[in-house]
Design a protein around this motif. Structure first.
Motif, mmCIF file in Angstrom:
data_model
loop_
_atom_site.group_PDB
_atom_site.id
_atom_site.type_symbol
_atom_site.label_atom_id
_atom_site.label_comp_id
_atom_site.label_asym_id
_atom_site.label_seq_id
_atom_site.Cartn_x
_atom_site.Cartn_y
_atom_site.Cartn_z
ATOM 1 N N VAL A 164 -3.477 0.515 -3.200
ATOM 2 C CA VAL A 164 -3.369 -0.817 -2.597
ATOM 3 C C VAL A 164 -3.186 -1.839 -3.716
ATOM 4 O O VAL A 164 -3.800 -1.722 -4.787
ATOM 5 N N PRO A 223 -5.452 4.655 2.098
ATOM 6 C CA PRO A 223 -4.156 4.841 1.446
ATOM 7 C C PRO A 223 -4.318 5.448 0.057
ATOM 8 O O PRO A 223 -5.416 5.512 -0.497
ATOM 9 N N TYR A 228 0.837 -1.198 0.000
ATOM 10 C CA TYR A 228 0.000 0.000 0.000
ATOM 11 C C TYR A 228 0.871 1.246 0.000
ATOM 12 O O TYR A 228 2.013 1.238 0.475
#
Length: 212
Positions: free
Chosen positions: A153, A150, A107
């Protein structure tokens, strides 16, 4: 969500033994219903756990770097966090037979990061359910998006399925590779870079070639 009902499983296993023509009272099978119930409690224990709960102790990126980024898997550049070769096992929902393999998870941190041990916990929780490998891959990616927000990913699973290796076609050496990508790591060049980092020429490298 409630935990598995061990007594109910034991009764069901006893019925299965009777249905195949066995004697559930004979010495070798007397404790089989109990053993299967114990195994199922382990195999399917993830149903009672929210996978995102493992990510609730995420910390701001600046704090992680200040307190020791290596403990959180955060390089000073703030680039990708990559965990390779995470062993997992799950149970296929079609035949209730195991599939066993390796997960690679990456990530790109946004504002938060989490301890390295939390990512395998997410994989394990979601694997401990009746599953399809394709869905498991997507669910791991979605849990990371939900829990960490995030920038990107990437999840790659490489697994052998006992329903393929021990029944039907009996392809003992075959494995299945599935990929889920989100955000910036859904972009082909970025995804290829992470796959190369995971290990070109291995299962992940083959996955990248297939997906290109």
């Amino acid at each position: 969500m409630a935990e598995v009902d061990a007594a109910r499983i034991e009764r069901a296993v006893r019925e299965i033994l009777l249905a195949i023509g066995e004697d559930p009272e004979r010495a070798g099978l007397a404790r089989t219903p109990e053993r299967v119930a114990e195994a199922y409690a382990d195999f399917f224990g993830g149903l009672a756990i929210d996978p995102v709960s493992h990510l609730r102790d995420a910390v701001p990126v600046d704090s992680a770097l200040r307190d020791g980024g290596a403990d959180h898997g955060v390089p000073a550049t703030g680039d990708a966090v990559v965990l390779r070769d995470l062993a997992f096992r799950s149970v296929c929902e079609h035949h209730l037979l195991p599939f066993v393999g390796t997960a690679h998870v990456a990530y790109l941190p946004g504002d938060r990061v989490v301890g390295l041990g939390r990512i395998p916990a997410v994989v394990d929780t979601l694997a401990r359910r009746p599953q399809l490998q394709e869905r498991l891959t997507e669910e791991i990616a979605d849990a990371l998006v939900t829990g960490l927000d995030p920038r990107g990913v990437l999840v790659i699973l490489d697994a052998q399925h006992r329903c393929v290796t021990t029944r039907g076609a009996r392809q003992e050496r075959s494995s299945t590779i599935t990929i889920a990508s989100r955000g910036a790591l859904a972009e082909p060049a970025a995804r290829a870079e992470i796959i190369a980092l995971i290990g070109a020429g291995g299962a992940a490298g083959a996955a990248g070639a297939r997906d290109a």
